[in-house]
Design a protein around this motif. Structure first.
Motif, PDB file in Angstrom:
ATOM      1  N   GLY B  83      63.908  21.441  35.032  1.00 19.15           N
ATOM      2  CA  GLY B  83      63.315  22.642  35.639  1.00 19.15           C
ATOM      3  C   GLY B  83      62.227  23.708  34.669  1.00 19.15           C
ATOM      4  O   GLY B  83      61.210  23.929  35.041  1.00 19.15           O
ATOM      5  N   THR B  84      62.689  23.561  33.439  1.00 18.43           N
ATOM      6  CA  THR B  84      61.882  24.351  32.420  1.00 18.43           C
ATOM      7  C   THR B  84      60.301  23.565  32.413  1.00 18.43           C
ATOM      8  O   THR B  84      59.429  24.321  32.298  1.00 18.43           O
ATOM      9  N   GLU B  85      60.647  22.263  32.418  1.00 21.44           N
ATOM     10  CA  GLU B  85      59.346  21.372  32.154  1.00 21.44           C
ATOM     11  C   GLU B  85      58.481  21.438  33.299  1.00 21.44           C
ATOM     12  O   GLU B  85      57.126  21.849  33.092  1.00 21.44           O
ATOM     13  N   LEU B  86      58.931  21.587  34.712  1.00 19.11           N
ATOM     14  CA  LEU B  86      57.758  21.982  35.832  1.00 19.11           C
ATOM     15  C   LEU B  86      57.254  23.137  35.625  1.00 19.11           C
ATOM     16  O   LEU B  86      56.107  23.365  35.793  1.00 19.11           O
ATOM     17  N   ALA B  87      58.207  24.215  35.269  1.00 18.48           N
ATOM     18  CA  ALA B  87      57.457  25.769  35.248  1.00 18.48           C
ATOM     19  C   ALA B  87      56.427  25.865  34.089  1.00 18.48           C
ATOM     20  O   ALA B  87      55.573  26.387  34.409  1.00 18.48           O
ATOM     21  N   ASN B  88      56.659  25.386  33.083  1.00 19.60           N
ATOM     22  CA  ASN B  88      55.902  25.216  31.928  1.00 19.60           C
ATOM     23  C   ASN B  88      54.584  24.472  32.386  1.00 19.60           C
ATOM     24  O   ASN B  88      53.487  24.930  31.926  1.00 19.60           O
ATOM     25  N   VAL B  89      54.452  23.384  33.079  1.00 16.73           N
ATOM     26  CA  VAL B  89      53.611  22.396  33.289  1.00 16.73           C
ATOM     27  C   VAL B  89      52.559  23.379  34.333  1.00 16.73           C
ATOM     28  O   VAL B  89      51.387  23.464  34.193  1.00 16.73           O
TER      29      VAL B  89
END
Lengths: 338, 334
Positions: B83-89
Motif C-alpha cells: 500500500g505504501t509502495e503504490l502511494a509513494n510511487v
C-alpha cells in the motif's frame, strides 16, 4: 478460592441451591479461573506423549529461557492492560533499546567502563519511551491505542534512522546475559523470575497495585475515591517501557546483535500472552501469574509444534485460533457471571 | 451564519487557487527538466530501507548518480508494504521524474508499474522483478541462489561420505518472492543430483527472515537432532541467528567440524565469520555491480534509449575469498 465459591453461590438463584446446581456453578468458576492452567497442562501432556524430545528437563529449561523475552514484555503489558490500556509500541521500543545497549557492548567501541552503560542506557531509553506514552495517555488527549500506534511507528523510525545495520561483535560478558548459564540454569530464566516476583509484589502488596486494579475496574469511581488516575496511567506505561528494556538486553545478548528490525510483531505476542492468561482488555481483571501461564502456553505451543515439525503457516493458524478462543471464553464467562 | 458561509467559500476558493498555482508550478519545472534533456531526474522506490541490503543499494545509487553527473534523485521507502509502495510511487510520479527504479515489495502487484506507464515514466525493476510493464530488470536471479544453496548440500553430501545426512533448512516468510525462489532452486538441485529424502533428510522450518526466531528454532531443533550435519538458511540474518544458537549449545561449526553452515546474501557479519572458519559459505550478492547497472540502465531509459535486462548471478564465498568479499562491501554497511 473462598471468595470465588461465595460468588458462585450468590450468583445462583435461590431455587437452584441444590448440591447439584452448586457443583455445576463451581465447575464453571474453576474453568474460568483455572482454564489456562488446565490448557497448559493439557498441552504439555499432549506434546510429551507425541514427542520424546519434548519431555526432557533440558527442553523444558529451553522453553522457559525462550519465553523470557516475550514474558518480560508481557508482564509490563499486564500493568497497562489492567488499566484498560494497550501498549502497541513495545516491539519498536525493543529495537530502540537494543541498539542503545548494543552500541556500548560492541567489542570495537567498549572498554570495561562501558559495561554499566550497556545496561543502564537501554533502561533509561526504555523508561523514557514508556514515559512518553504514559504522559500522552494520562493527559487524555488521545486513546492508548492511537498514542502507542503513533509511537510504534515513531520509535521504529528512530531505530532505523539511527542505524540500519546490525551492531554485532558484542563483548563476551554481554553474550553471557542471554546465552550463559548459572548453576546449570540459563541466565534468562533468573531474570524472568526476578521480574515476575517484583511485578507480583508491586501489584498485590502495594497501594499502587491496588490503584492499578481500581483504575481499570472503574475509572470514575477511582477518581471519586481520590486516586490520582493520571499518575497511575503514566506509571504503567513507564513500567512497560522498563520491562521492554530488560527484555531487549536479553534478546540482544542472545542473538548476538542489536538490530533496528528486532521485535517486529512483539506487541501482538505480548498482548496474546496477557489475553490467553485471562486478563480482560476492558481492564480491572488479570494477574501476573496468569500472564506467565499465557506466555508459557505460547512458548510450549511454539516449541512443541517445531519439534513435531508442523509448518509455520499451520503454527500461525493454531496460535491465532487459540487467542480468539481465549477471548471468546472470557466473554462467555463474563456474560454468565453478569 | 451568512458571514460564516461566505468565509468558508472564500477559504475554499483560496485553497483551490493555491492548488492550481502549485500544480502549474510542478508541471512547468517538470517540463524544463524533460525538455532540457540534460539533467535526469531519477525516482527510486526502495522495498524497505530498514533492510541493510536496500540501504546499501541506496548509498551506491547516490554514489553512481554523483559519478555520472547531471542526475538528481527523488526517493521513497515502501516499508515492506504494498500500500505504501503504490502511494509513494504516485507521489514520486507527481514530481515528473524521467525514469523510475523500483524495488518492488512483492512480485504480484502491477499497480506501481502501471501508474508509471500511465504517467509515461519508464520503469526499471530493481533487485526483484516487478509485475507489470517494466522496461528492464536489473537484479539477481533468486532461483540461482537456491541452486547454489542446494549445490552446497550436494557437495557436503559427497564430502561427508555418509549414506544419509541430516539438514536443517531455515526458510523466510512463506510466500515471499525470495523465499519461494530459493526454496525451489534448492529442492530442484537436490532432485537433479538424485538426493532424495533417503539420502538427505531435510527438517524445514520458517523463521520469517527473523534472526531471533531462527535462533529459537535452531535451539529447539538441534536438541532434537544433535546429529544434524548441515544448517542452511534462506538469508544470512537467519543463519546468524542459527549460529548464535549453536554457540549457546557450545557446538563447533564450520569447515572441518561435524556441523556445516551456509546462508545467502553476504552481509559483513557472515563474511567475517566465514573468514574465521565458523561458517562455511554464503551465496554472495554484490550490491555494487547491481546498483551501478541499475542507475546506468535507468538513465539510458530516461533518454529514450533501448534497454535490456541485466540478470546477475550469486557466487559462493568460502573461507578463501571471504576477506576480499568483506573488503568490497564493508564500507556499505556502516
Amino acid at each position: 478460592m473462598v471468595t470465588t465459591e461465595e460468588e458462585a453461590v450468590r450468583a445462583v438463584p435461590e431455587a437452584d441451591v441444590t448440591p447439584r446446581g452448586r457443583q455445576l456453578r463451581t465447575a464453571t468458576t474453576i474453568a474460568r479461573d483455572y482454564g489456562m492452567h488446565l490448557a497448559l497442562v493439557a498441552l504439555i501432556v499432549i506434546f510429551a506423549i507425541a514427542s520424546p524430545d519434548f519431555r526432557t528437563v533440558e527442553n523444558l529449561l529451553n522453553i522457559l529461557n525462550q519465553v523470557a523475552v516475550v514474558g518480560i514484555v508481557s508482564v509490563g503489558m499486564t500493568f497497562v492492560i489492567l488499566t484498560a490500556g494497550i501498549d502497541l509500541s513495545v516491539g519498536s521500543l525493543l529495537a530502540l533499546t537494543s541498539l542503545s545497549s548494543g552500541v556500548f557492548a560492541a567489542t570495537q567501541t567498549s572498554t570495561t567502563g562501558t559495561v554499566l552503560l550497556a545496561l543502564a542506557v537501554p533502561l533509561i531509553v526504555g523508561l523514557v519511551g514508556g514515559m512518553i506514552n504514559g504522559a500522552i495517555v494520562a493527559s487524555r488527549l488521545a486513546t492508548p491505542l492511537i498514542v502507542t500506534l503513533g509511537t510504534l511507528t515513531a520509535f521504529r523510525g528512530m531505530a532505523v534512522q539511527y542505524r540500519v545495520n546490525p551492531i554485532h561483535n558484542l563483548q563476551d560478558w554481554y553474550r553471557e546475559i542471554g546465552s550463559g548459564r548459572t548453576a546449570g540454569i540459563p541466565n534468562g530464566i533468573y531474570i524472568f523470575i526476578a521480574i515476575i516476583l517484583v511485578a507480583s509484589l508491586v501489584l498485590n502488596r502495594t497501594r499502587f497495585g491496588r490503584e492499578v486494579y481500581a483504575v481499570g475496574g472503574n475509572e470514575q469511581a477511582s477518581r471519586a475515591a481520590g486516586i490520582n488516575v493520571a499518575r497511575v496511567k503514566f506509571a504503567v506505561y513507564a513500567i512497560s517501557g522498563l520491562c521492554v528494556a530488560v527484555a531487549a538486553i536479553i534478546n540482544t545478548s542472545r542473538i548476538g546483535a542489536a538490530q533496528a528490525i528486532a521485535g517486529q510483531g512483539l506487541e501482538l505476542q505480548a498482548i496474546a500472552a496477557v489475553v490467553i492468561g485471562g486478563a480482560s482488555l476492558f481492564g480491572g481483571r488479570g494477574k501476573i501469574s496468569n500472564t506467565v501461564i499465557g506466555t508459557l502456553i505460547l512458548g510450549v505451543l511454539f516449541n512443541g509444534l517445531v519439534l513435531l515439525n508442523v509448518s509455520s503457516p499451520i503454527q500461525n493458524i493454531i496460535i491465532g485460533a487459540l487467542v480468539v478462543a481465549a477471548v471468546s471464553l472470557d466473554g462467555f464467562f463474563r456474560r454468565r457471571s453478569a | 451564519m451568512r458571514s460564516n458561509r461566505l468565509r468558508a467559500a472564500a477559504k475554499s476558493v483560496g485553497v483551490m487557487s493555491l492548488a492550481v498555482a502549485l500544480a502549474a508550478c510542478g508541471s512547468s519545472s517538470g517540463g524544463t527538466a524533460a525538455g532540457g534533456g540534460k539533467r535526469v531526474k531519477l525516482a527510486v522506490e526502495y522495498g524497505a530501507l530498514s533492510f541493510p541490503y536496500h540501504s546499501a543499494l541506496k548509498l551506491l545509487v547516490h554514489a553512481k548518480a554523483k559519478e555520472l553527473g547531471g542526475v538528481s534523485i527523488i526517493e521513497g521507502d515502501s516499508n515492506n508494504d504494498t500500500g505504501t509502495e503504490l502511494a509513494n510511487v504516485q507521489n514520486l510520479l507527481s514530481q515528473n521524474p524521467d525514469c523510475m527504479l523500483l524495488i518492488p515489495v512483492g512480485n504480484a502487484s502491477s499497480a506501481p508499474a502501471e501508474a508509471a506507464q500511465g504517467a509515461n515514466v519508464p520503469v526499471v525493476s530493481f533487485d526483484q522483478k516487478a509485475a507489470g510493464p517494466a522496461k528492464a530488470f536489473v537484479g539477481y536471479n533468486q532461483l540461482q541462489s537456491g541452486d547454489l544453496l542446494g549445490q552446497f548440500i550436494v557437495d557436503q553430501y559427497k564430502a561427508l561420505n555418509k549414506p544419509k545426512i541430516k539438514v536443517i533448512y531455515i526458510r523466510g516468510i512463506i510466500g515471499h518472492v525470495a523465499d519461494t525462489a530459493r526454496n525451489q532452486g534448492l529442492k530442484a538441485t537436490l532432485q537433479k543430483a538424485g538426493l532424495d529424502k533417503d539420502k538427505v533428510g531435510i527438517i524445514e522450518q520458517s523463521a520469517d527472515f527473523d534472526r531471533a526466531k531462527a535462533e529459537s528454532i535452531t535451539n529447539n531443533l538441534m536438541r532434537q537432532h544433535p546429529d544434524t550435519d548441515i544448517i542452511v538458511a534462506n538469508n544470512d540474518d537467519m543463519l546468524l541467528g542459527a549460529y548464535s544458537a549453536t554457540q549457546t549449545l557450545k557446538l563447533p561449526t564450520g569447515p572441518g567440524t561435524p556441523l556445516h553452515l551456509a546462508g545467502v546474501d553476504g552481509v559483513p557479519e557472515a563474511l567475517k565469520l566465514i573468514g574465521e572458519g565458523k561458517i562455511d559459505a554464503t551465496m554472495f550478492q554484490d550490491p555494487v555491480a547491481e546498483a551501478n547497472t541499475a542507475v546506468t540502465t535507468c538513465v539510458a531509459a530516461a533518454k529514450g534509449e533501448a534497454v535490456s535486462d541485466t540478470v546477475l548471478s550469486f557466487r559462493q564465498v568460502t573461507k578463501a575469498d571471504a576477506a576480499a568479499a568483506l573488503d568490497s562491501v564493508k564500507s556499505l554497511y556502516k
